[in-house]
Write an enzyme that holds these catalytic residues in place. Sequence first.
Site, short mmCIF file in Angstrom:
data_model
loop_
_atom_site.label_atom_id
_atom_site.label_comp_id
_atom_site.label_asym_id
_atom_site.label_seq_id
_atom_site.Cartn_x
_atom_site.Cartn_y
_atom_site.Cartn_z
N GLU A 444 0.85 -1.20 0.00
CA GLU A 444 0.00 0.00 0.00
C GLU A 444 0.88 1.24 0.00
OE1 GLU A 444 -3.85 0.34 1.80
OE2 GLU A 444 -3.69 -1.70 2.57
N GLU A 726 -1.33 -1.08 13.44
CA GLU A 726 -2.59 -0.73 12.77
C GLU A 726 -3.78 -1.28 13.55
OE1 GLU A 726 -2.96 -2.58 8.94
OE2 GLU A 726 -4.42 -1.10 8.27
C1 BGC Z 1 -5.09 1.47 5.15
C2 BGC Z 1 -5.69 2.37 6.20
C3 BGC Z 1 -6.74 3.15 5.51
C4 BGC Z 1 -7.80 2.14 5.23
C5 BGC Z 1 -9.09 2.67 4.76
C6 BGC Z 1 -6.14 0.51 4.77
O1 BGC Z 1 -5.75 -0.48 3.93
O2 BGC Z 1 -3.91 0.89 5.54
O3 BGC Z 1 -4.88 2.94 7.08
O4 BGC Z 1 -7.13 4.33 6.05
O5 BGC Z 1 -7.31 1.13 4.38
O6 BGC Z 1 -9.83 1.73 4.17
#
Ligand code: BGC
Length: 851
Positions: A444, A726
């Site tokens: 990402e 996270e």
């Molecule tokens: C990200 C997040 C993001 C989220 C929203 C994720 O895959 O890592 O931090 O805000 O998606 O869907």
Amino acid sequence: MLQITKFTCENLEKNCVTDKKHPAFSYQLASDLEGTFVEQAKLTVNGWTLETRDQIALEYQGSSLQPFTEYEAELMVVDNHGQTATARMTFETGRLARPWQADWITDGSYRFVEKRISPKPMTFHKAFSIKKPVRSAKIYATALGIYTIFVNEQRAGQDYFAPGFTSYKTNLQYQVYDVTHQLSDENHIHVTVAGGWAVGSFIYTRKNRITADRQALLMELHVTYEDGEQEVIVSDESWSVTTEGPWEMADFYDGESYNATKELHSLSFHAASKETVSIHPCISSTYGSLVKAHEVFYPQTIRQEAGEIIYDFGQNFAGLVQLTVRGKKGQQITIRHAEILHPDGRLNTTFLRTAKATLTYTCREGLQTYRPEFTYMGFRYISVSGIEVEDIETISAIALYSDIEETGSFESSNSQLNQLQSNIVWSSKSNFVDIPTDCPQRDERMGWTGDIAVFAPTATYLFDMSRFLDKWLTDVKNEQLPTGGIPNTVPVQGFGFPVTMPTMAIDFWGDACILVPWAQYQARGDKRILARYYPMMKKYVDACKFWAGLGSFGLHRYIWHTHHSLHFGDWVAPDVPQMSQWQKRSKYTATASLKNTSQLVAEIARLLGFEKDAKYYQQISQKTAQAYEELLTTNGRLKEEFQTGYVLPIYYDLLSESAKKIAVERLVSMVKENGYKIGTGFPGTPYILFALADNGYEEIAYKMLLNDTCPSWLYEVKMGATTIWERWDGLDENGQCPIGDDGTDQMISYNHYASGAVGDFLYRRIAGLEPLEAGYRRFKVAPLIGGGLTEVKARYASAYGEIAVHWMVEDNGIRLLLQVPVGTQAEVSLNSYERQVYGSGKYEIRWEKSV
Ligand code: BGC
């Protein structure tokens, strides 16, 4: 004595090259006299003079600046004690929109058609001789892709991933490198351009060729000879190129393959071709903060496991390894990266998803050093194979992040809290890689808006984010949809919105367009950031109001319940296990968000002098607040109770006194019933401790903050985390990830700053340092004594200079050491003690017992 301690142009003390027509100057002062402020300052630039009492963002308003020119700015300050100080600084103008003489060039023979990978890096070459003594030589360069320049095999500049990540179709940065001392009689310039964000594979679907079909380079070398003659060497068809250079593969997610047997001077090149570039961005001199190498880590442990040597650097971070080895020609070394280990000690790369995060290095003969150039990894552990440990001379790891000044710190008598602070700092560094990213390791690393929306107050305390955020916000503005919605990721670069509803406004994530400039303004006091983005903010709130009202009547038009799967709701809330359940809470989060953003826009309108707008948005805000009460049952409780559902209306002050009282009581009971564990997702996490502490429950806030059972901030610390996770439950007590298929496709990162937004509570409440006027021109010092803490030290390098707060609990009361910078005032208070105002200076303040 009065001293000018810092004098900046466009927030840079040195090496400022700007294309701004009205560059802005700021300065800081120090004095050994208390209560010092500016009586009068005189700024002179290019014959233009400004007389002012201000210190921040003094915009040049003189006659047009000339391109490629060095200017001097002079400052003279007189303070209220009659003392004076003077300073000078230089800055340079860039091209100021002068057309490029150079052509975009590429390898015309390279057809890059493969999917999901990055193109082969292209290396361009130009040889030229210099016949006369050189006064100055400067490179102006940019690329589609990311580039590094070598002048006579020496790297030019220290930037990584230039030209940086912008919304390329509208904005592209170029860099200026002074290479005067790198030139000799016969010269070779090599420029390697890898895929980067523009051409390389990006986002989790691994799209590639998003901006261009292959890499391209645009470069000019401006040489000024001692005799005044000027020559410009430009990228054109006289250059040569190859895709068979030492970088055989380079990709942000997959890593790099470097073949050291291929030396730049012995590559075989063919003629470069002109490239027709399909985008027409505004190309400006770097206005953000490019990535540079920072801290160096050395392995803390080394172990051999099944043919691999495993190194632990003791810190999770974003960056690169550097190794010096004794190798045989053709010997291949493989280096893999991971944030965590499997129970058997092997690297656990499961959550990197498709990112291979692997370096392959082919040795030449003898002692050699390798550090990758066109990739970065999020890692703490590496495994090295293909070499014996005794042939590894040195191995280190280097943190890479944007060149932002660290402005804030927090330290206390509680070592776990200090580790939490360190984790917040490291997750920030790891995710400030040219843009604010979500995470630095998996496939990402995107500019997710929601993450920085909630983290911005903490970020702007820890770092001077002025240039970094302004650059990113320029793209947020450019990427705003005509309908007002803000994409979920900026730069959009292949993602942006869910395809199902590409025109929507999305709460909290879209709120970044208001929350980020607002936090930045509060921290640094430069009102221009509000003015610049005000039209975007209005348009966004109008869109939110539209979506909230769609298909509803009366007050219900302000309850925002568009289909929940399109919002993120209480994202990553640990009290419900499924993504869909987080999203189902979006009616509450979105309605609270509309109340908050419309309120902020009203406040910003007032600050900018737009009274009519202020009234209009204030009304929306009031109506939305009333509407939220519709979500309460007759006994004042939420129809669906969850921590964030109470936190937002309490913190955003959207309930009547009586309803607020019930909400606070319910929140407190829920927190107690939950064993003081956190239950909030992204939207509630930054505010929950404020919602408790500011409403009479300081000790409950402290209990929640200091709790170390899962889920909690200190649980992560207890489990050895060195960055913010996270997911609150990212690892179980055995150090393994317990999260199964929860609809997020293994969305588990150990380096996401969002829930580190609690940092704001550490600084604003525990240290007690809070701006009363933007930029800390007036600030509050009101420490929250409690939680068994006996000492807290915090510092903030404000736009006016260093603020320091140090409180200690002593036998007979509380002692506070305070530093107030010139030009500012501190209002100091402690519980029931009377507020006292201090001008600049250093103070020791004591509050006797009974506190
Ligand atoms: C990200 C997040 C993001 C989220 C929203 C994720 O895959 O890592 O931090 O805000 O998606 O869907």
